[in-house]
Scaffold this motif. Sequence first.
Motif, PDB file in Angstrom:
ATOM      1  N   THR A  16     -49.561 128.575  -5.199  1.00  0.00           N
ATOM      2  CA  THR A  16     -48.810 128.365  -3.958  1.00  0.00           C
ATOM      3  C   THR A  16     -47.330 128.157  -4.256  1.00  0.00           C
ATOM      4  O   THR A  16     -46.466 128.795  -3.648  1.00  0.00           O
ATOM      5  N   LEU A  17     -47.034 127.265  -5.203  1.00  0.00           N
ATOM      6  CA  LEU A  17     -45.640 127.006  -5.530  1.00  0.00           C
ATOM      7  C   LEU A  17     -44.990 128.243  -6.142  1.00  0.00           C
ATOM      8  O   LEU A  17     -43.839 128.551  -5.854  1.00  0.00           O
ATOM      9  N   GLY A  19     -45.596 131.345  -5.487  1.00  0.00           N
ATOM     10  CA  GLY A  19     -45.257 132.248  -4.390  1.00  0.00           C
ATOM     11  C   GLY A  19     -43.979 131.840  -3.677  1.00  0.00           C
ATOM     12  O   GLY A  19     -43.209 132.690  -3.228  1.00  0.00           O
ATOM     13  N   TYR A  20     -43.745 130.544  -3.609  1.00  0.00           N
ATOM     14  CA  TYR A  20     -42.560 130.041  -2.926  1.00  0.00           C
ATOM     15  C   TYR A  20     -41.303 130.132  -3.785  1.00  0.00           C
ATOM     16  O   TYR A  20     -40.227 130.437  -3.284  1.00  0.00           O
ATOM     17  N   ILE A  21     -41.410 129.865  -5.079  1.00  0.00           N
ATOM     18  CA  ILE A  21     -40.211 129.783  -5.932  1.00  0.00           C
ATOM     19  C   ILE A  21     -39.893 131.070  -6.690  1.00  0.00           C
ATOM     20  O   ILE A  21     -38.859 131.155  -7.332  1.00  0.00           O
ATOM     21  N   HIS A  23     -38.862 133.948  -5.712  1.00  0.00           N
ATOM     22  CA  HIS A  23     -37.610 134.582  -5.287  1.00  0.00           C
ATOM     23  C   HIS A  23     -36.372 133.876  -5.845  1.00  0.00           C
ATOM     24  O   HIS A  23     -35.280 134.436  -5.843  1.00  0.00           O
ATOM     25  N   SER A  99     -48.556 121.536   0.750  1.00  0.00           N
ATOM     26  CA  SER A  99     -47.462 121.357   1.706  1.00  0.00           C
ATOM     27  C   SER A  99     -46.454 120.331   1.196  1.00  0.00           C
ATOM     28  O   SER A  99     -45.237 120.535   1.294  1.00  0.00           O
ATOM     29  N   LEU A 102     -44.296 121.863  -1.559  1.00  0.00           N
ATOM     30  CA  LEU A 102     -43.289 122.768  -1.012  1.00  0.00           C
ATOM     31  C   LEU A 102     -42.181 121.979  -0.317  1.00  0.00           C
ATOM     32  O   LEU A 102     -40.998 122.320  -0.434  1.00  0.00           O
ATOM     33  N   TRP A 103     -42.554 120.931   0.393  1.00  0.00           N
ATOM     34  CA  TRP A 103     -41.595 120.088   1.090  1.00  0.00           C
ATOM     35  C   TRP A 103     -40.647 119.422   0.094  1.00  0.00           C
ATOM     36  O   TRP A 103     -39.443 119.326   0.326  1.00  0.00           O
ATOM     37  N   TRP A 105     -40.021 120.433  -3.070  1.00  0.00           N
ATOM     38  CA  TRP A 105     -39.475 121.295  -4.103  1.00  0.00           C
ATOM     39  C   TRP A 105     -37.955 121.202  -4.224  1.00  0.00           C
ATOM     40  O   TRP A 105     -37.442 121.106  -5.347  1.00  0.00           O
TER      41      TRP A 105
END
Length: 136
Positions: A16-17, A19-21, A23, A99, A102-103, A105
């Motif tokens: 999950t992380l 996928g978020y980081i 980019h 969540s 991600l919040w 990060w």
Amino acid sequence: MKVFFDNCTSPVLAATLCGYIAHLGHEAIHIKDLPCGRHASDIEWIALLGADADEWLVVTGDGRIVRNKAERAAYRAAGLRGFVLEPGFQKTPLNQVASALLWRWPDMAKIASLVGGPALYSLPVRRGSRITTLPL
């Protein structure tokens, strides 16, 4: 920067992380995806990360790393920085843990960029709570 998740965390959190980081040019990896594998001791993965040329940020659910003298010494020698998930995360549903990561990060990345050398922080369950430094 690469973010490492140990056996005390779910591989879902790393994915999950990641996928978020991704980019941002960062990567999140679970211990199962490292050459040492899931059965590596804490001292083994700490040494592996410390010997790697990449910049690593550790996320663990194992607060014993602060209390175990051998692990603490290995962590300091490796020069790692990281976050220990507070015990409340163990009772929290996985989607809420993801969540929370991600919040948090942006705060985690900022701390990692400002601090050099070995450091360990406690990541609280509540979003309004402060991230605190743990003794190494």
